[in-house]
Write an enzyme that holds these catalytic residues in place. Structure first.
Site, PDB file in Angstrom:
ATOM      1  CE  LYS A 161       6.956  -1.137  -8.069  1.00 35.55           C
ATOM      2  NZ  LYS A 161       6.032  -0.249  -7.340  1.00 35.55           N
TER       3      LYS A 161
HETATM    4  N1  LIG Z   1       5.290  -0.969   0.099  1.00 27.02           N
HETATM    5  C1  LIG Z   1       4.883   0.175  -0.423  1.00 27.02           C
HETATM    6  O1  LIG Z   1       5.228   1.266   0.062  1.00 27.02           O
HETATM    7  C2  LIG Z   1       3.964   0.190  -1.599  1.00 27.02           C
HETATM    8  C3  LIG Z   1       3.385  -0.950  -2.090  1.00 27.02           C
HETATM    9  N2  LIG Z   1       2.446  -0.854  -3.079  1.00 27.02           N
HETATM   10  C4  LIG Z   1       1.774  -2.038  -3.605  1.00 27.02           C
HETATM   11  O2  LIG Z   1       1.032  -2.677  -2.574  1.00 27.02           O
HETATM   12  C5  LIG Z   1       0.980  -4.090  -2.817  1.00 27.02           C
HETATM   13  C6  LIG Z   1       1.494  -4.821  -1.598  1.00 27.02           C
HETATM   14  O3  LIG Z   1       2.816  -4.389  -1.338  1.00 27.02           O
HETATM   15  P1  LIG Z   1       3.491  -4.555   0.098  1.00 27.02           P
HETATM   16  O4  LIG Z   1       2.457  -4.533   1.143  1.00 27.02           O
HETATM   17  O5  LIG Z   1       4.617  -3.609   0.135  1.00 27.02           O
HETATM   18  O6  LIG Z   1       4.096  -6.001  -0.036  1.00 27.02           O
HETATM   19  P2  LIG Z   1       4.446  -7.042   1.132  1.00 27.02           P
HETATM   20  O7  LIG Z   1       5.412  -7.974   0.529  1.00 27.02           O
HETATM   21  O8  LIG Z   1       4.778  -6.330   2.377  1.00 27.02           O
HETATM   22  O9  LIG Z   1       3.045  -7.780   1.366  1.00 27.02           O
HETATM   23  C7  LIG Z   1       2.349  -8.418   0.350  1.00 27.02           C
HETATM   24  C8  LIG Z   1       1.185  -9.121   0.989  1.00 27.02           C
HETATM   25  O10 LIG Z   1       0.356  -9.685  -0.017  1.00 27.02           O
HETATM   26  C9  LIG Z   1       0.172 -11.062   0.293  1.00 27.02           C
HETATM   27  N3  LIG Z   1      -0.121 -11.779  -0.935  1.00 27.02           N
HETATM   28  C10 LIG Z   1       0.682 -12.055  -1.976  1.00 27.02           C
HETATM   29  N4  LIG Z   1       0.019 -12.717  -2.921  1.00 27.02           N
HETATM   30  C11 LIG Z   1      -1.253 -12.866  -2.447  1.00 27.02           C
HETATM   31  C12 LIG Z   1      -2.430 -13.452  -2.947  1.00 27.02           C
HETATM   32  N5  LIG Z   1      -2.444 -14.025  -4.144  1.00 27.02           N
HETATM   33  N6  LIG Z   1      -3.559 -13.413  -2.180  1.00 27.02           N
HETATM   34  C13 LIG Z   1      -3.543 -12.825  -0.969  1.00 27.02           C
HETATM   35  N7  LIG Z   1      -2.459 -12.245  -0.448  1.00 27.02           N
HETATM   36  C14 LIG Z   1      -1.344 -12.268  -1.179  1.00 27.02           C
HETATM   37  C15 LIG Z   1       1.466 -11.476   0.971  1.00 27.02           C
HETATM   38  O11 LIG Z   1       1.287 -12.677   1.671  1.00 27.02           O
HETATM   39  P3  LIG Z   1       2.550 -13.481   2.273  1.00 27.02           P
HETATM   40  O12 LIG Z   1       3.213 -12.532   3.238  1.00 27.02           O
HETATM   41  O13 LIG Z   1       1.888 -14.625   2.911  1.00 27.02           O
HETATM   42  O14 LIG Z   1       3.418 -13.800   1.101  1.00 27.02           O
HETATM   43  C16 LIG Z   1       1.623 -10.274   1.891  1.00 27.02           C
HETATM   44  O15 LIG Z   1       0.728 -10.364   2.980  1.00 27.02           O
HETATM   45  C17 LIG Z   1       1.785  -4.313  -4.096  1.00 27.02           C
HETATM   46  O16 LIG Z   1       0.909  -4.241  -5.198  1.00 27.02           O
HETATM   47  C18 LIG Z   1       2.715  -3.110  -4.130  1.00 27.02           C
HETATM   48  O17 LIG Z   1       3.167  -2.814  -5.428  1.00 27.02           O
HETATM   49  C19 LIG Z   1       2.067   0.343  -3.599  1.00 27.02           C
HETATM   50  C20 LIG Z   1       2.625   1.500  -3.146  1.00 27.02           C
HETATM   51  C21 LIG Z   1       3.699   1.513  -2.194  1.00 27.02           C
HETATM   52  O1  LIG Z   2       8.335   4.843  -2.266  1.00 32.16           O
HETATM   53  C1  LIG Z   2       8.617   4.838  -3.441  1.00 32.16           C
HETATM   54  O2  LIG Z   2       9.488   5.522  -3.933  1.00 32.16           O
HETATM   55  C2  LIG Z   2       7.871   3.959  -4.433  1.00 32.16           C
HETATM   56  C3  LIG Z   2       6.906   3.010  -3.827  1.00 32.16           C
HETATM   57  C4  LIG Z   2       6.331   2.166  -4.906  1.00 32.16           C
HETATM   58  O3  LIG Z   2       7.024   1.346  -5.460  1.00 32.16           O
HETATM   59  C5  LIG Z   2       4.960   2.354  -5.328  1.00 32.16           C
HETATM   60  O4  LIG Z   2       4.354   3.373  -5.001  1.00 32.16           O
HETATM   61  O5  LIG Z   2       4.432   1.479  -6.051  1.00 32.16           O
END
Ligand SMILES: NC(=O)C1=CN([C@@H]2O[C@H](COP(=O)(O)OP(=O)(O)OC[C@H]3O[C@@H](n4cnc5c(N)ncnc54)[C@H](OP(=O)(O)O)[C@@H]3O)[C@@H](O)[C@H]2O)C=CC1
Ligand SMILES: O=C(O)CCC(=O)C(=O)O
Length: 424
Positions: free
Chosen positions: A114
């Site tokens: 990561k």
């Molecule tokens: N993207 C991916 O493919 C993957 C992501 N994840 C995990 O999923 C989670 C979200 O990632 P992702 O969707 O990509 O990130 P994004 O940056 O696309 O979205 C994050 C979201 O969380 C919101 N947020 C941040 N802090 C808070 C809080 N304290 N309370 C409520 N909402 C909050 C943000 O709000 P705002 O936009 O207003 O800042 C935004 O809506 C993370 O834990 C990430 O590690 C896991 C696997 C894969």
């Molecule tokens: O798509 C990937 O390779 C990793 C995504 C990721 O960071 C996660 O699963 O937390």
């Protein structure tokens, strides 16, 4: 606006401790030997870089960035890059370890890594983010590589940043290297279905869990924390399966509608308002601290770590928690969740759809051939369902909750591979 400054790091739970506490339980159940335990518990490599970037006002600002390689036992390391003002090394270490376990749970040939940069992309211009991304890539050009370490998006990053990363890395090699990164835009070798893959996987695992619990999706309600890539896609796909989404949230606040939120409408609003729900009129504002304890059948934390803790776990009313985020539940809350009989589909299973389709993207890049969306979705869904069943069976066999069962499946696979490889 309801923006809350992140809690100072000293007041926050340590995600690496949370990861280790579950790892220790699973290692004990498996009877893991001491040598393998010692190899698996610590990251293989931790890189810290200081990245000078010329900002739009002409001044140079230095950003701190990380890349942690937890393990390469199963294959090249894989994992996203997070841009956030409060990202810290122990968090990245935990996230890297979770990638190792996640890839093992879904049985794809990757280790775990990561990355993170301490920065606030919401306050930076596109040019500043591009210069930062390129400088981070060039500082880590020896670490990244299609057979070494393959980054992807995480919080605060997406296809745009992955395109800059691919371009900058390719310049250092003197040729275009598509497979160095996944989650790229389609025109640069991205895969159909990657953008929605994590949210889709969350929906697939939620459906599998609801089936085990005898819950009818069309009679069920849900609240989803985080409305970014994972949360918004999970909300949309759950709603399409008939689940009524009563509550959603992002950093601007939490939004509630007793009749169910029109998710398409909320996504359209967010896209038209700089990626945030602030000012959304399709729902009432509510206290964000009450979203996960509200009266719904399913909660989906899809934002940050440690939002289900000993402070709020007693008040949770849902029967099912599906962890879209990495590490949303503090290990200290685990026992109470288990005592309350709540089923948890743990992060390393529930959000593994993203890395699964990243793997497909890497495979397509190496084949030089594009798959159709149907092929991507059908294969990803099959892997998610098979992995769910594997973890469910382990939970029955060892009489442990789904989270520990997922760690058992993962550690068993990595430990066995380590033995076959003959040590390092
Ligand atoms: N993207 C991916 O493919 C993957 C992501 N994840 C995990 O999923 C989670 C979200 O990632 P992702 O969707 O990509 O990130 P994004 O940056 O696309 O979205 C994050 C979201 O969380 C919101 N947020 C941040 N802090 C808070 C809080 N304290 N309370 C409520 N909402 C909050 C943000 O709000 P705002 O936009 O207003 O800042 C935004 O809506 C993370 O834990 C990430 O590690 C896991 C696997 C894969
Ligand atoms: O798509 C990937 O390779 C990793 C995504 C990721 O960071 C996660 O699963 O937390």
């Amino acid at each position: 606006m309801l923006y809350k400054e992140p809690a100072p790091i000293k007041d926050r739970e340590n995600p690496f401790e949370s990861m280790m506490s579950r790892f220790n339980i699973a290692a004990e159940v498996l009877g893991l030997d001491e040598e393998t335990y010692n190899v698996l518990k610590s990251p293989t490599r931790q890189v810290i870089v200081n990245i000078p970037v010329t900002m739009d006002d002409g001044k140079v600002r230095v950003f701190e960035g990380y890349r942690v390689i937890h393990s390469t036992i199963l294959g090249p390391s894989k994992g996203g890059i997070r841009y956030a003002p409060d990202v810290f090394l122990d968090e990245v270490k935990a996230l890297a370890a979770w990638m190792t376990w996640k890839c093992a749970v879904v049985d794809i040939p990757y280790g775990g890594a990561k990355g993170g940069i301490i920065c606030d992309p919401f306050t930076m211009s596109a040019g500043e983010i591009e210069r930062l991304t390129r400088a981070y890539t060039s500082a880590l050009a020896d670490t990244f590589g299609p057979d070494q370490d393959i980054p992807a998006p995480d919080m605060g990053t997406g296809p745009r940043e992955m395109a800059w990363l691919m371009d900058e890395y390719s310049k250092t090699k003197g040729s275009t290297v598509h497979a160095v990164v996944t989650g790229k835009p389609l025109v640069l070798g991205g895969s159909l279905g990657r953008v929605e893959a994590t949210g889709r996987g969350v929906m697939v695992s939620a459906m599998a869990a609801m089936d085990k619990l005898g819950m009818d999706p069309s009679k069920s309600t849900a609240a989803i924390q985080g409305f970014g890539n994972v949360g918004a896609w999970a909300a949309k796909l759950m709603a399409e399966r008939g689940v009524k989404i009563l509550g959603i949230s992002d950093v601007s606040g939490a939004y509630w509608n007793d009749n169910g939120i029109d998710i398409e409408d909320a996504i359209e609003y967010k896209n038209a308002h700089n990626g945030r729900l602030e000012g959304y009129k399709g729902a009432e504002l509510m206290d964000p601290d009450e979203l996960l304890t509200s009266k719904v059948d399913v909660i989906i934390p899809a934002a940050v770590e440690d939002v289900i803790t000993i402070k709020n776990v007693d008040k949770i009313q849902a029967r099912l928690i599906v962890e879209g985020a990495n590490g949303p539940t503090s290990y200290k809350a685990d026992n109470i969740i288990n005592e309350k009989g709540i089923m948890v589909v743990p992060d390393i299973l529930a959000n593994s759809g993203g890395v699964t389709v990243s793997y497909f993207e890497w495979v397509q890049n190496r084949m030089g051939f594009k798959w159709t969306l149907d092929r991507v979705n059908e294969r990803a869904e099959r892997i998610m369902n098979e992995s769910f069943e594997r973890v469910y069976a382990a939970s029955q066999k060892y009489n442990v909750p789904m989270r520990i069962a997922a760690y058992i499946v993962a550690i068993d696979k990595v430990a066995m591979t380590y033995k076959y490889r003959g040590g390092f």
